[in-house]
Design an enzyme around this catalytic site. Structure first.
Site, PDB file in Angstrom:
ATOM      1  N   GLN A   1       0.849  -1.203   0.000  1.00 53.29           N
ATOM      2  CA  GLN A   1       0.000   0.000   0.000  1.00 53.29           C
ATOM      3  C   GLN A   1       0.876   1.242   0.000  1.00 53.29           C
ATOM      4  O   GLN A   1       0.384   2.352  -0.118  1.00 53.29           O
ATOM      5  CB  GLN A   1      -0.901   0.002   1.233  1.00 53.29           C
TER       6      GLN A   1
ATOM      7  N   ALA B   1       8.836  -3.977  13.007  1.00 49.73           N
ATOM      8  CA  ALA B   1       9.052  -4.789  11.797  1.00 49.73           C
ATOM      9  C   ALA B   1      10.515  -5.214  11.650  1.00 49.73           C
ATOM     10  O   ALA B   1      10.814  -6.330  11.218  1.00 49.73           O
ATOM     11  CB  ALA B   1       8.605  -3.999  10.570  1.00 49.73           C
TER      12      ALA B   1
ATOM     13  N   HIS C   1      -1.376   1.341  -4.375  1.00 47.42           N
ATOM     14  CA  HIS C   1      -1.775   2.746  -4.184  1.00 47.42           C
ATOM     15  C   HIS C   1      -0.892   3.692  -4.975  1.00 47.42           C
ATOM     16  O   HIS C   1      -0.917   4.908  -4.732  1.00 47.42           O
ATOM     17  CB  HIS C   1      -1.743   3.112  -2.695  1.00 47.42           C
TER      18      HIS C   1
ATOM     19  N   GLU D   1       1.284  -3.629  16.638  1.00 50.02           N
ATOM     20  CA  GLU D   1       0.180  -3.942  17.573  1.00 50.02           C
ATOM     21  C   GLU D   1      -0.953  -4.573  16.780  1.00 50.02           C
ATOM     22  O   GLU D   1      -0.948  -4.513  15.540  1.00 50.02           O
ATOM     23  CB  GLU D   1      -0.309  -2.647  18.226  1.00 50.02           C
TER      24      GLU D   1
ATOM     25  N   CYS E   1       3.081  18.396 -19.679  1.00 53.27           N
ATOM     26  CA  CYS E   1       3.309  16.964 -19.934  1.00 53.27           C
ATOM     27  C   CYS E   1       4.338  16.837 -21.058  1.00 53.27           C
ATOM     28  O   CYS E   1       4.163  17.446 -22.131  1.00 53.27           O
ATOM     29  CB  CYS E   1       1.993  16.310 -20.354  1.00 53.27           C
TER      30      CYS E   1
ATOM     31  N   ASP F   1       6.307   4.509  -1.314  1.00 45.82           N
ATOM     32  CA  ASP F   1       7.768   4.660  -1.334  1.00 45.82           C
ATOM     33  C   ASP F   1       8.377   3.519  -2.150  1.00 45.82           C
ATOM     34  O   ASP F   1       7.682   2.586  -2.528  1.00 45.82           O
ATOM     35  CB  ASP F   1       8.323   4.674   0.113  1.00 45.82           C
TER      36      ASP F   1
HETATM   37  N1  APR Z   1       6.799  -1.956  12.801  1.00 44.77           N
HETATM   38  C1  APR Z   1       5.652  -2.596  12.443  1.00 44.77           C
HETATM   39  N2  APR Z   1       4.436  -1.994  12.390  1.00 44.77           N
HETATM   40  C2  APR Z   1       4.398  -0.686  12.711  1.00 44.77           C
HETATM   41  C3  APR Z   1       5.548   0.043  13.096  1.00 44.77           C
HETATM   42  C4  APR Z   1       6.783  -0.648  13.134  1.00 44.77           C
HETATM   43  N3  APR Z   1       7.922  -0.038  13.488  1.00 44.77           N
HETATM   44  N4  APR Z   1       5.170   1.330  13.374  1.00 44.77           N
HETATM   45  C5  APR Z   1       3.835   1.383  13.166  1.00 44.77           C
HETATM   46  N5  APR Z   1       3.366   0.177  12.780  1.00 44.77           N
HETATM   47  C6  APR Z   1       1.999  -0.222  12.448  1.00 44.77           C
HETATM   48  C7  APR Z   1       0.941   0.523  13.235  1.00 44.77           C
HETATM   49  O1  APR Z   1       0.670  -0.164  14.446  1.00 44.77           O
HETATM   50  C8  APR Z   1      -0.251   0.487  12.286  1.00 44.77           C
HETATM   51  O2  APR Z   1      -1.029  -0.675  12.505  1.00 44.77           O
HETATM   52  O3  APR Z   1       1.777   0.124  11.106  1.00 44.77           O
HETATM   53  C9  APR Z   1       0.386   0.397  10.896  1.00 44.77           C
HETATM   54  C10 APR Z   1       0.267   1.675  10.094  1.00 44.77           C
HETATM   55  O4  APR Z   1      -1.102   1.896   9.865  1.00 44.77           O
HETATM   56  P1  APR Z   1      -1.547   3.141   8.972  1.00 44.77           P
HETATM   57  O5  APR Z   1      -0.835   4.361   9.445  1.00 44.77           O
HETATM   58  O6  APR Z   1      -3.031   3.123   8.933  1.00 44.77           O
HETATM   59  O7  APR Z   1      -0.944   2.833   7.536  1.00 44.77           O
HETATM   60  P2  APR Z   1      -1.527   1.827   6.454  1.00 44.77           P
HETATM   61  O8  APR Z   1      -2.214   0.677   7.097  1.00 44.77           O
HETATM   62  O9  APR Z   1      -0.416   1.513   5.512  1.00 44.77           O
HETATM   63  O10 APR Z   1      -2.613   2.731   5.685  1.00 44.77           O
HETATM   64  C11 APR Z   1      -3.223   2.155   4.546  1.00 44.77           C
HETATM   65  O11 APR Z   1      -4.336   4.277   4.124  1.00 44.77           O
HETATM   66  O12 APR Z   1      -4.241   6.551   4.043  1.00 44.77           O
HETATM   67  C12 APR Z   1      -4.215   5.408   3.281  1.00 44.77           C
HETATM   68  O13 APR Z   1      -3.186   5.246   1.191  1.00 44.77           O
HETATM   69  C13 APR Z   1      -2.906   5.302   2.548  1.00 44.77           C
HETATM   70  O14 APR Z   1      -1.719   3.294   1.967  1.00 44.77           O
HETATM   71  C14 APR Z   1      -2.319   3.986   3.041  1.00 44.77           C
HETATM   72  C15 APR Z   1      -3.528   3.248   3.556  1.00 44.77           C
END
Ligand code: APR
Length: 243
Positions: free
Chosen positions: A97, A227, A115, A211, A142, A100
């Site tokens: 998702q 991670a 995404h 979590e 463009c 980067d």
């Molecule tokens: N190691 C592992 N997990 C982690 C760490 C870490 N160091 N730090 C944070 N997290 C976890 C958090 O606990 C959370 O569950 O990563 C998750 C990040 O969740 P979000 O911020 O909601 O990101 P994501 O799930 O990728 O969002 C999905 O939402 O806004 C849209 O397009 C955007 O791709 C994104 C999508």
């Protein structure tokens, strides 16, 4: 021991912002996450872009410059997944998702950005899509159709169709192991992948996250922690025990 060669199907890995957190990139919904500072309606929707394209360009220009900062490097979690693919070629498919490029910079080759990608833009007039590392503004023309005001980040906004869904569901339908890493499980369709795997396959389902995510109870197995700690350990166990 059952290794990946003895099982039909391969490994599908879903990643979210959490896998890049320890590389120095922000998540979205953690405390101090991106959406706690910026209104997603303004910068991550087609309506927001039509309303104020300069604000949207600035938001993605800042994130693109941040990603290109020399200090941002793939971390041990990205590297462990790249090693898994190296050892088990054609068995690992990363659906991220994230926009980067840290999976690719770690060495992963089989990566699908559902995404979109921060370092690519596209033209809404001629539909061409290409790499772009500079700042982007409404005045940029463009390079293909020469029109201005039609270039946008190649990023999927809320309300738009994610990229590669047919290829993703094909991989999910054939996988023997589905691993979700660093995602809160709040955004569909990615948040529904684990339910799809449980319904249509006999695959192992594993959550590796800081979590429990919103969909935590849907996973048969889970390990919680950063991670960079839990992903390398998980990959080592796969090498030792197979899928
Ligand atoms: N190691 C592992 N997990 C982690 C760490 C870490 N160091 N730090 C944070 N997290 C976890 C958090 O606990 C959370 O569950 O990563 C998750 C990040 O969740 P979000 O911020 O909601 O990101 P994501 O799930 O990728 O969002 C999905 O939402 O806004 C849209 O397009 C955007 O791709 C994104 C999508």
């Amino acid at each position: 021991m059952i290794n990946s060669k003895d099982r039909a199907g391969g490994i599908v890995v879903l990643t979210g912002a959490g896998i890049s957190k320890e590389s120095g990139l922000d998540t979205f919904r953690c405390s101090e996450g991106i959406w706690s500072r910026v209104n997603l309606e303004d910068v991550a929707t087609p309506e927001g872009f039509r309303r104020n394209p300069d604000l949207v360009h600035q938001f993605y220009n800042d994130r693109r410059r941040g990603l290109l900062d020399a200090a941002i490097e793939p971390n041990a979690a990205h590297l462990a997944l790249a090693r898994l693919e190296l050892e088990w070629p054609d068995e690992v498919f990363i659906v991220t998702q994230n926009i980067d490029d840290l999976h690719e910079r770690a060495g992963s080759r089989s990566v699908l950005h559902m995404h979109g990608e921060l370092r690519r833009i596209r033209c809404e007039a001629c539909e061409s899509e290409f790499a772009w590392d500079a700042d982007l503004s409404v005045d940029d023309a463009c390079p293909h159709c020469k029109r201005t005001r039609f270039l946008r980040p190649h990023v999927v906004w809320f309300g738009e169709m994610p990229i590669g869904m047919e290829q993703i569901y094909d991989a999910l339908d054939r996988c023997a192991l589905f691993v979700s890493i660093g995602t809160s499980g709040n955004v569909y369709p990615a948040a529904g992948f684990v339910s799809h795997v449980r319904m249509y396959t006999r695959a192992r389902t594993v959550e590796l996250n800081l979590e429990p995510s919103t969909g935590a109870t849907l996973f048969a197995e889970a390990t919680y922690g950063p991670a960079t700690e839990v992903v390398p350990v998980f990959v080592q166990r796969l090498f030792r025990d197979g899928i």
